[in-house]
Scaffold this motif. Sequence first.
Motif, PDB file in Angstrom:
ATOM      1  N   SER A 134      24.650  18.432  -2.728  1.00  0.00           N
ATOM      2  CA  SER A 134      24.841  19.191  -3.967  1.00  0.00           C
ATOM      3  C   SER A 134      24.736  18.304  -5.196  1.00  0.00           C
ATOM      4  O   SER A 134      24.851  17.079  -5.128  1.00  0.00           O
ATOM      5  CB  SER A 134      26.195  19.912  -3.961  1.00  0.00           C
ATOM      6  N   THR A 135      24.520  18.966  -6.340  1.00  0.00           N
ATOM      7  CA  THR A 135      24.380  18.309  -7.633  1.00  0.00           C
ATOM      8  C   THR A 135      25.002  19.208  -8.696  1.00  0.00           C
ATOM      9  O   THR A 135      25.035  20.428  -8.526  1.00  0.00           O
ATOM     10  CB  THR A 135      22.901  18.051  -7.972  1.00  0.00           C
ATOM     11  N   PRO A 136      25.499  18.638  -9.789  1.00  0.00           N
ATOM     12  CA  PRO A 136      26.045  19.473 -10.864  1.00  0.00           C
ATOM     13  C   PRO A 136      24.973  20.100 -11.748  1.00  0.00           C
ATOM     14  O   PRO A 136      25.279  20.935 -12.592  1.00  0.00           O
ATOM     15  CB  PRO A 136      26.903  18.487 -11.665  1.00  0.00           C
ATOM     16  N   ASN A 137      23.701  19.718 -11.547  1.00  0.00           N
ATOM     17  CA  ASN A 137      22.614  20.150 -12.420  1.00  0.00           C
ATOM     18  C   ASN A 137      21.749  21.180 -11.688  1.00  0.00           C
ATOM     19  O   ASN A 137      21.113  20.864 -10.683  1.00  0.00           O
ATOM     20  CB  ASN A 137      21.782  18.934 -12.839  1.00  0.00           C
ATOM     21  N   LEU A 138      21.719  22.416 -12.205  1.00  0.00           N
ATOM     22  CA  LEU A 138      20.985  23.489 -11.531  1.00  0.00           C
ATOM     23  C   LEU A 138      19.492  23.190 -11.417  1.00  0.00           C
ATOM     24  O   LEU A 138      18.875  23.436 -10.379  1.00  0.00           O
ATOM     25  CB  LEU A 138      21.188  24.808 -12.286  1.00  0.00           C
ATOM     26  N   ALA A 139      18.897  22.675 -12.483  1.00  0.00           N
ATOM     27  CA  ALA A 139      17.466  22.376 -12.452  1.00  0.00           C
ATOM     28  C   ALA A 139      17.164  21.237 -11.479  1.00  0.00           C
ATOM     29  O   ALA A 139      16.151  21.264 -10.767  1.00  0.00           O
ATOM     30  CB  ALA A 139      16.969  22.021 -13.857  1.00  0.00           C
ATOM     31  N   GLU A 140      18.054  20.250 -11.428  1.00  0.00           N
ATOM     32  CA  GLU A 140      17.845  19.148 -10.487  1.00  0.00           C
ATOM     33  C   GLU A 140      17.948  19.630  -9.043  1.00  0.00           C
ATOM     34  O   GLU A 140      17.231  19.144  -8.166  1.00  0.00           O
ATOM     35  CB  GLU A 140      18.866  18.036 -10.736  1.00  0.00           C
ATOM     36  N   ASP A 169       0.801  -1.233   0.000  1.00  0.00           N
ATOM     37  CA  ASP A 169       0.000   0.000   0.000  1.00  0.00           C
ATOM     38  C   ASP A 169       0.829   1.276   0.000  1.00  0.00           C
ATOM     39  O   ASP A 169       0.432   2.279   0.601  1.00  0.00           O
ATOM     40  CB  ASP A 169      -0.962   0.004   1.191  1.00  0.00           C
ATOM     41  N   LEU A 170       1.954   1.265  -0.673  1.00  0.00           N
ATOM     42  CA  LEU A 170       2.763   2.469  -0.764  1.00  0.00           C
ATOM     43  C   LEU A 170       2.233   3.402  -1.850  1.00  0.00           C
ATOM     44  O   LEU A 170       1.705   2.960  -2.869  1.00  0.00           O
ATOM     45  CB  LEU A 170       4.215   2.130  -1.116  1.00  0.00           C
ATOM     46  N   THR A 171       2.398   4.690  -1.609  1.00  0.00           N
ATOM     47  CA  THR A 171       2.287   5.675  -2.673  1.00  0.00           C
ATOM     48  C   THR A 171       3.694   6.206  -2.906  1.00  0.00           C
ATOM     49  O   THR A 171       4.323   6.735  -1.984  1.00  0.00           O
ATOM     50  CB  THR A 171       1.344   6.822  -2.295  1.00  0.00           C
ATOM     51  N   VAL A 172       4.191   6.027  -4.110  1.00  0.00           N
ATOM     52  CA  VAL A 172       5.568   6.394  -4.442  1.00  0.00           C
ATOM     53  C   VAL A 172       5.552   7.501  -5.485  1.00  0.00           C
ATOM     54  O   VAL A 172       5.025   7.323  -6.585  1.00  0.00           O
ATOM     55  CB  VAL A 172       6.358   5.190  -4.986  1.00  0.00           C
ATOM     56  N   VAL A 173       6.116   8.637  -5.124  1.00  0.00           N
ATOM     57  CA  VAL A 173       6.286   9.739  -6.070  1.00  0.00           C
ATOM     58  C   VAL A 173       7.765   9.828  -6.404  1.00  0.00           C
ATOM     59  O   VAL A 173       8.614   9.850  -5.510  1.00  0.00           O
ATOM     60  CB  VAL A 173       5.793  11.072  -5.474  1.00  0.00           C
ATOM     61  N   THR A 174       8.078   9.857  -7.675  1.00  0.00           N
ATOM     62  CA  THR A 174       9.482   9.897  -8.082  1.00  0.00           C
ATOM     63  C   THR A 174       9.653  10.740  -9.334  1.00  0.00           C
ATOM     64  O   THR A 174       8.730  10.850 -10.158  1.00  0.00           O
ATOM     65  CB  THR A 174      10.034   8.482  -8.322  1.00  0.00           C
ATOM     66  N   ASN A 175      10.819  11.346  -9.461  1.00  0.00           N
ATOM     67  CA  ASN A 175      11.174  12.028 -10.705  1.00  0.00           C
ATOM     68  C   ASN A 175      12.203  11.215 -11.482  1.00  0.00           C
ATOM     69  O   ASN A 175      12.832  11.721 -12.405  1.00  0.00           O
ATOM     70  CB  ASN A 175      11.715  13.428 -10.428  1.00  0.00           C
ATOM     71  N   SER A 176      12.363   9.947 -11.103  1.00  0.00           N
ATOM     72  CA  SER A 176      13.323   9.059 -11.757  1.00  0.00           C
ATOM     73  C   SER A 176      12.608   8.077 -12.671  1.00  0.00           C
ATOM     74  O   SER A 176      11.795   7.268 -12.223  1.00  0.00           O
ATOM     75  CB  SER A 176      14.121   8.283 -10.707  1.00  0.00           C
ATOM     76  N   GLY A 190       6.454  14.837 -14.355  1.00  0.00           N
ATOM     77  CA  GLY A 190       6.924  15.223 -15.671  1.00  0.00           C
ATOM     78  C   GLY A 190       8.234  15.984 -15.546  1.00  0.00           C
ATOM     79  O   GLY A 190       8.817  16.075 -14.471  1.00  0.00           O
ATOM     80  N   GLY A 191       8.684  16.537 -16.656  1.00  0.00           N
ATOM     81  CA  GLY A 191       9.883  17.349 -16.608  1.00  0.00           C
ATOM     82  C   GLY A 191      10.856  17.037 -17.723  1.00  0.00           C
ATOM     83  O   GLY A 191      10.589  16.209 -18.595  1.00  0.00           O
ATOM     84  N   VAL A 192      11.995  17.696 -17.665  1.00  0.00           N
ATOM     85  CA  VAL A 192      13.062  17.529 -18.653  1.00  0.00           C
ATOM     86  C   VAL A 192      14.042  16.480 -18.138  1.00  0.00           C
ATOM     87  O   VAL A 192      14.476  16.541 -16.986  1.00  0.00           O
ATOM     88  CB  VAL A 192      13.791  18.865 -18.890  1.00  0.00           C
ATOM     89  N   ARG A 193      14.402  15.554 -18.994  1.00  0.00           N
ATOM     90  CA  ARG A 193      15.238  14.425 -18.582  1.00  0.00           C
ATOM     91  C   ARG A 193      16.713  14.823 -18.516  1.00  0.00           C
ATOM     92  O   ARG A 193      17.234  15.474 -19.421  1.00  0.00           O
ATOM     93  CB  ARG A 193      15.055  13.278 -19.571  1.00  0.00           C
ATOM     94  N   SER A 210      16.734  11.546 -14.562  1.00  0.00           N
ATOM     95  CA  SER A 210      15.800  12.204 -13.656  1.00  0.00           C
ATOM     96  C   SER A 210      15.012  13.249 -14.438  1.00  0.00           C
ATOM     97  O   SER A 210      15.514  13.823 -15.407  1.00  0.00           O
ATOM     98  CB  SER A 210      16.548  12.885 -12.511  1.00  0.00           C
ATOM     99  N   LEU A 211      13.782  13.509 -13.999  1.00  0.00           N
ATOM    100  CA  LEU A 211      12.946  14.524 -14.611  1.00  0.00           C
ATOM    101  C   LEU A 211      12.961  15.765 -13.723  1.00  0.00           C
ATOM    102  O   LEU A 211      12.639  15.681 -12.534  1.00  0.00           O
ATOM    103  CB  LEU A 211      11.520  14.006 -14.795  1.00  0.00           C
TER     104      LEU A 211
END
Length: 283
Positions: free
Chosen positions: A202-208, A123-130, A162-165, A170-171
Amino acid sequence: MSDNQNLLAEQRRALILDEVRRRGGVRVNELTRKLRVSDMTVRRDLDALSRQGVVEKVHGGAVPVVEASTHEPGFEAKSGLEQSAKEDIARAAAPLVAPGSAIALSGGTTTYALAHHLLDVPDLTVVTNSVRVADVFHSAQRAAAHGGSGQRPGAATVVLTGGVRTPSDSLVGPVADQAIRSLHFDVVFLGVHGISVEAGLSTPNLAEAETNRRFVRSARRVVVVADHTKWGTVGLSSFASLDEVDTLVTDSGMPGGAREEIREHLSELVVAGERDAGGEADI
């Protein structure tokens, strides 16, 4: 190093990479003595690590690759690194998920490993941008349907933003940010490019970075899943301080000095497979 004659190639290469990073470079003849393997085996290992982009071969040995803060490896390149550590971390992090909870999983190869350990949590609800994480759950559900059992009772509800890959699958971007902004999670599990006292996560991707900030703001509990090689690495953009993190789940390769620094800022450090000095089990 002890007698590593029977180590698997993956384990041997992890040891070589640790040695390169710790010492700033190694020679082939040193590695053959320490690992008790042939010159040819070491050179093959260095070739493999060079293809993954984590070492640079030089005459007679190898040195670490100094990456720009904007460099973002692809998913496949990252998935070949520290596989055993990521599996240990995933196994240790899975018990932090309660049946029936709403969780978020960010992009990354460690959250991808964790997803496999959550398939039987009901019964999980999983939200992901992956995209990769979503595929883990969708593939399991398709396999169950093709096996004649149909949709399993208690199977996870998966929401892919949704989003840019990005190169790490990742989106990110405004579409992902808007979707996450309106949601509330019991816990978010974050994979990171780098973690340090000064820069935080930290991440190298500004949008991420902005998408990850949304995840942090929307969660009651923030859990970072990161192997020891992420410590001291700093990407272009920080998205959370260590004080915003509740729990770090890492592997036994995390140095003792780093553990002390981490414990000064976090309420909980989980080291997969170990038991800490106070006698509490690190899962």
